[in-house]
Design a protein around this motif. Structure first.
Motif, mmCIF file in Angstrom:
data_model
loop_
_atom_site.group_PDB
_atom_site.id
_atom_site.type_symbol
_atom_site.label_atom_id
_atom_site.label_comp_id
_atom_site.label_asym_id
_atom_site.label_seq_id
_atom_site.Cartn_x
_atom_site.Cartn_y
_atom_site.Cartn_z
ATOM 1 N N ASN A 34 0.823 -1.285 -0.028
ATOM 2 C CA ASN A 34 0.020 -0.188 -0.005
ATOM 3 C C ASN A 34 0.844 1.296 -0.031
ATOM 4 N N LYS A 35 0.895 1.717 -1.170
ATOM 5 C CA LYS A 35 1.744 3.034 -1.348
ATOM 6 C C LYS A 35 1.480 4.171 -0.280
ATOM 7 N N ASP A 36 0.162 4.158 -0.176
ATOM 8 C CA ASP A 36 -0.405 5.515 0.615
ATOM 9 C C ASP A 36 0.091 5.538 2.096
ATOM 10 N N ILE A 37 0.511 4.465 2.711
ATOM 11 C CA ILE A 37 1.013 4.160 4.140
ATOM 12 C C ILE A 37 2.410 3.925 4.249
ATOM 13 N N CYS A 38 3.085 3.773 3.133
ATOM 14 C CA CYS A 38 4.444 3.548 3.095
ATOM 15 C C CYS A 38 5.396 4.439 3.557
ATOM 16 N N ALA A 39 6.220 4.305 4.624
ATOM 17 C CA ALA A 39 7.003 5.464 5.147
ATOM 18 C C ALA A 39 8.411 5.682 4.634
ATOM 19 N N HIS A 40 8.633 4.705 3.690
ATOM 20 C CA HIS A 40 9.847 4.699 2.733
ATOM 21 C C HIS A 40 11.195 4.687 3.733
ATOM 22 N N ILE A 41 11.156 3.736 4.794
ATOM 23 C CA ILE A 41 12.159 3.371 5.545
ATOM 24 C C ILE A 41 13.198 2.529 4.739
ATOM 25 N N GLY A 42 13.018 1.720 3.894
ATOM 26 C CA GLY A 42 13.595 0.948 3.189
ATOM 27 C C GLY A 42 14.142 -0.413 3.571
ATOM 28 N N ASN A 43 13.518 -0.968 4.873
ATOM 29 C CA ASN A 43 13.779 -2.235 5.450
ATOM 30 C C ASN A 43 13.453 -3.159 4.224
ATOM 31 N N CYS A 44 12.823 -3.224 3.511
ATOM 32 C CA CYS A 44 12.344 -4.142 2.495
ATOM 33 C C CYS A 44 13.481 -4.219 1.217
ATOM 34 N N VAL A 45 14.008 -3.180 0.721
ATOM 35 C CA VAL A 45 14.894 -3.131 0.046
ATOM 36 C C VAL A 45 16.277 -3.758 0.448
ATOM 37 N N ARG A 46 16.611 -3.075 1.730
ATOM 38 C CA ARG A 46 17.802 -3.694 2.299
ATOM 39 C C ARG A 46 17.706 -5.152 2.796
ATOM 40 N N GLY A 47 16.243 -5.536 3.177
ATOM 41 C CA GLY A 47 16.136 -6.950 3.485
ATOM 42 C C GLY A 47 16.474 -7.843 2.347
ATOM 43 N N ASN A 48 16.035 -7.631 1.437
ATOM 44 C CA ASN A 48 16.257 -8.649 0.178
ATOM 45 C C ASN A 48 15.895 -7.754 -1.342
ATOM 46 N N PRO A 49 17.157 -7.336 -1.539
ATOM 47 C CA PRO A 49 16.756 -6.507 -2.792
ATOM 48 C C PRO A 49 16.634 -7.133 -4.124
ATOM 49 N N GLU A 50 16.629 -8.662 -4.030
ATOM 50 C CA GLU A 50 16.331 -9.415 -5.117
ATOM 51 C C GLU A 50 14.649 -9.340 -5.311
ATOM 52 N N ILE A 51 13.933 -9.414 -4.100
ATOM 53 C CA ILE A 51 12.552 -9.263 -4.131
ATOM 54 C C ILE A 51 12.078 -8.198 -4.295
ATOM 55 N N PHE A 52 12.788 -6.778 -3.563
ATOM 56 C CA PHE A 52 12.374 -5.706 -3.608
ATOM 57 C C PHE A 52 13.489 -4.904 -4.181
ATOM 58 N N GLU A 53 13.040 -4.258 -5.390
ATOM 59 C CA GLU A 53 14.079 -3.345 -6.046
ATOM 60 C C GLU A 53 13.301 -2.242 -6.810
ATOM 61 N N VAL A 54 13.299 -1.102 -6.085
ATOM 62 C CA VAL A 54 12.598 0.270 -6.514
ATOM 63 C C VAL A 54 12.378 0.717 -7.918
ATOM 64 N N GLY A 55 13.748 0.428 -8.503
ATOM 65 C CA GLY A 55 13.796 0.753 -9.982
ATOM 66 C C GLY A 55 13.417 -0.055 -11.021
ATOM 67 N N ARG A 56 12.845 -1.098 -10.461
ATOM 68 C CA ARG A 56 12.401 -2.245 -11.461
ATOM 69 C C ARG A 56 10.625 -2.132 -11.459
ATOM 70 N N ARG A 57 10.307 -2.682 -12.755
ATOM 71 C CA ARG A 57 8.738 -2.917 -12.715
ATOM 72 C C ARG A 57 8.734 -4.293 -13.208
ATOM 73 N N PRO A 58 7.869 -4.962 -12.341
ATOM 74 C CA PRO A 58 7.142 -4.723 -10.898
ATOM 75 C C PRO A 58 8.341 -4.732 -10.055
ATOM 76 N N TRP A 59 8.155 -3.818 -8.877
ATOM 77 C CA TRP A 59 9.363 -3.498 -8.017
ATOM 78 C C TRP A 59 9.197 -4.737 -7.050
ATOM 79 N N ILE A 60 8.231 -5.378 -6.873
ATOM 80 C CA ILE A 60 8.171 -6.802 -5.958
ATOM 81 C C ILE A 60 7.811 -7.938 -6.915
ATOM 82 N N ILE A 61 9.020 -8.904 -6.564
ATOM 83 C CA ILE A 61 8.872 -10.255 -7.347
ATOM 84 C C ILE A 61 9.132 -11.439 -6.342
ATOM 85 N N PRO A 62 7.960 -11.607 -5.724
ATOM 86 C CA PRO A 62 8.137 -12.439 -4.487
ATOM 87 C C PRO A 62 8.796 -13.821 -4.719
#
Length: 88
Positions: A34-62
């Protein structure tokens, strides 16, 4: 934060969609964001950049990580912008 729950109740796809979450489907786990409540802390990207990559579409690949790791990373989201449903 437990990314599989809302107020200690298990999440459902219907509730997540109604709350404005977008679904990113995987084989063993679906991740919702939910982009409307995201605080952009970055735990997701730091936690696993293979799953969560902001510059990619889709940015989440489970499927770019294990179910266990994906759920762990989602659980570190402090805002609750990420949720998940593990498939049985």
């Amino acid at each position: 934060m437990d990314g599989s729950k809302f107020d200690q109740e298990p999440v459902t796809e219907a509730k997540l969609v109604a709350e404005g979450y977008r679904k990113y489907q995987g084989e063993g786990i679906d991740i919702y964001y939910n982009k409307d409540i995201c605080a952009h802390i970055g735990n997701c990207v730091r936690g696993n950049p293979e799953i969560f990559e902001v510059g990619r579409r889709p940015w989440i690949i489970p499927d770019n990580g294990s179910v266990e790791n994906a759920s762990y990373v989602v659980d570190t989201c402090p805002s609750g912008a990420l949720k998940y449903i593990i498939k049985k």
